[in-house]
Design an enzyme around this catalytic site. Sequence first.
Site, PDB file in Angstrom:
ATOM      1  N   ASP A  86       0.887  -1.163   0.000  1.00 45.35           N
ATOM      2  CA  ASP A  86       0.000   0.000   0.000  1.00 45.35           C
ATOM      3  C   ASP A  86       0.925   1.213   0.000  1.00 45.35           C
ATOM      4  O   ASP A  86       1.535   1.541   1.009  1.00 45.35           O
ATOM      5  CB  ASP A  86      -0.874  -0.051   1.271  1.00 45.35           C
ATOM      6  CG  ASP A  86      -1.634   1.250   1.498  1.00 45.35           C
ATOM      7  OD1 ASP A  86      -1.679   2.096   0.587  1.00 45.35           O
ATOM      8  OD2 ASP A  86      -2.190   1.406   2.613  1.00 45.35           O
ATOM      9  N   LYS A 146       2.775  11.369  -3.508  1.00 43.60           N
ATOM     10  CA  LYS A 146       1.691  10.695  -4.236  1.00 43.60           C
ATOM     11  C   LYS A 146       0.680  11.697  -4.803  1.00 43.60           C
ATOM     12  O   LYS A 146       0.014  11.423  -5.783  1.00 43.60           O
ATOM     13  CB  LYS A 146       1.007   9.736  -3.262  1.00 43.60           C
ATOM     14  CG  LYS A 146      -0.050   8.861  -3.875  1.00 43.60           C
ATOM     15  CD  LYS A 146      -0.491   7.856  -2.847  1.00 43.60           C
ATOM     16  CE  LYS A 146      -1.691   7.073  -3.292  1.00 43.60           C
ATOM     17  NZ  LYS A 146      -2.100   6.111  -2.262  1.00 43.60           N
ATOM     18  N   GLU A 175      -7.280   0.716  -4.049  1.00 43.30           N
ATOM     19  CA  GLU A 175      -7.201   0.612  -2.590  1.00 43.30           C
ATOM     20  C   GLU A 175      -8.496   0.126  -1.942  1.00 43.30           C
ATOM     21  O   GLU A 175      -8.473  -0.811  -1.141  1.00 43.30           O
ATOM     22  CB  GLU A 175      -6.750   1.957  -2.000  1.00 43.30           C
ATOM     23  CG  GLU A 175      -5.274   2.203  -2.288  1.00 43.30           C
ATOM     24  CD  GLU A 175      -4.846   3.646  -2.196  1.00 43.30           C
ATOM     25  OE1 GLU A 175      -5.645   4.486  -1.732  1.00 43.30           O
ATOM     26  OE2 GLU A 175      -3.711   3.946  -2.597  1.00 43.30           O
ATOM     27  N   ASP A 232     -12.813   5.323   1.965  1.00 44.81           N
ATOM     28  CA  ASP A 232     -11.364   5.374   2.173  1.00 44.81           C
ATOM     29  C   ASP A 232     -10.867   6.820   2.143  1.00 44.81           C
ATOM     30  O   ASP A 232     -10.767   7.432   1.083  1.00 44.81           O
ATOM     31  CB  ASP A 232     -10.703   4.531   1.056  1.00 44.81           C
ATOM     32  CG  ASP A 232      -9.171   4.515   1.148  1.00 44.81           C
ATOM     33  OD1 ASP A 232      -8.614   5.198   2.024  1.00 44.81           O
ATOM     34  OD2 ASP A 232      -8.545   3.821   0.333  1.00 44.81           O
TER      35      ASP A 232
END
Length: 609
Positions: free
Chosen positions: A9, A71, A172, A194
């Site tokens: 992850d 990211k 994810e 999420d």
Amino acid sequence: MAERVIGIDLGTTNSCVAIVENGTPIVIPNRGGYKTTPSQVAITESGKRLVGHIAKRQAITNAEHTVYAAKRLIGRKWNSPPVKQAMESCSYKLIEGPHDDVRIELRGQPYSIPEISAYVLQEMKMIAEEHLGGPIEKAVVTVPAYFNDGQRQATKDAGKIAGLDVIRIINEPTAAALAYGFGKNLERKVAVYDLGGGTFDISILELGNGVFEVISTAGDTFLGGEDFDKRIIDWLVFGFAKEHHIDLRRDKMALQRLKDVAEKAKCELSSAKEAEINLPFIISKDGEALHLQRTLTREKLEELTEDLVEKTVSICRKTLAEADIEKAAIEDVILVGGMTRMPRVQAEVAKFFGMEPCKGVHPDEVVALGAGIQGAALIQTDSDMLLLDVTPHSLGIMIIGGYFHKLIPQNTTVPTTASHIFTTVKDNQTSVKILVLQGESDRAEENELLGEFILTGLRRAPKGEVEIEVQFEISADGIVSVSAKDQETGLKQAITVTATSGLTEDEIRRMVEESRDYLMDQKVNEEFEKQKQAAEKLVDEIEALFPRVEQAIAGSDFGQDAIKKARSVIERARQGIQARDAQAVVDSTEALNRTLNMFKGVVAKTRVG
Ligand code: AMP
């Protein structure tokens, strides 16, 4: 050792690595025993690369050369709004890359975002290798469901640079659902909410008979914990400016300290009602040191971030409507991402779905576990688990008038293919330009351009006569390929859409080599450090024995010789250490060992005598 696949992850704030061991998915802790590792990379003044906790620990004193939240920039174009926004608030320097991409300048050196992410992936790879005691080559890496093709491609590139074969990219929330449903044989519809450090995703899945089918997904790739932190920072900055007429954001070190305390206060407020913020000597004015001291209440934090939470809820509302799913049909809500620890987030999610979210999964670990589960399933021939994911954005091409013609609508299950026959639009047209786009707007220019190519050699004919078949393909990784075929001649042009990953094949190859060399150097350095320490320990022990040996052999010529020899062995070892000559250190270690044994013998004899 049997082939093994790790699940990573790669988070905005933290990363986590997992593997299935004896049928059980486990998270692999790092050297410090932590199950997650900060996704931070720093270059020190001496040019050393630091990753993870050690990078985070020195961030305040090395703010301009420590990268966090990379990211948020991966696969983005230089002129995109998220890059502009990041430029205003981050402490490191962003520069324009050669392919309309973003680079980060650290110690005068430009780094691409996939390179920075590669260093984090490499760290995760190393954590897994240390735990498993052998090399790991294959990985499943997760990305936010709402990542577009360019962002996925750039993440795959990062894997490659890190020396990993990324056998699958999965979303994810889908990974989280895999971990949630693993081994339970559940039959139900679930929602995965999420909210991580930088991104928000909502996915609706249907679970049954080992099949995990995503029905709908939506999100925002620029909405996460970082935005919550920024609200606190702004509140502190404005308060300070009001009192002292100084903008703290202009000082990089102050900004980094603010970022630190803002995140800490936010996390504290998930369990406490008040958080004390204390930053002594934050800045000086007219030679006088100023301090920042404030109390942030949970209520105030909720007020500062109300619209952010509301934005996530409205995305949930939208995705349910688009997928035509009644809220009542959702049987469980899974919370993923560190930000879902915030009580207000939990309360709003519970209110929206009309039920308490599931407490059974760990929000920081569940995504990596799901990636590990998927990795194991991919190499297992008899796996009865099937994952059906969807494409989060529509795909198509630009047609006459600047319109967008969709070939694959959003939320189509992948892998998938679609084709459509187009015709020429001008008389005697001998070529067509295919612009591949991703997005939901009818206007082509409002969507993301993924790539373009030209099909030439068409027969001269009146418009509308020559037919061209355009075919789209989305792989299980969500990566897009497009081809165009002249129906008459069979002539074909095709591209794998890579235009927005920001790196060329050559650059990737160079980075792969550099990163391999760097690791080799690091291994050599570590090895040298070990040898150096062993040699220094021997030198210390010998030197401690000198007075007693000198006393024991006083007057003997042979003894004087031995002392002289010992001193020269020590000198040689020191020279080898100084010159960083590994072979010389190894050689002198042997000589040091012999000398020490001889000294010990002399001392023992005098004791006996
Ligand atoms: P992730 O990307 O899932 O690792 O989520 C990281 C984000 O969660 C960061 O913005 C953290 O500040 C935030 N976070 C972690 N723990 C907490 C907590 N106890 N309360 C609120 N936010 C948290």
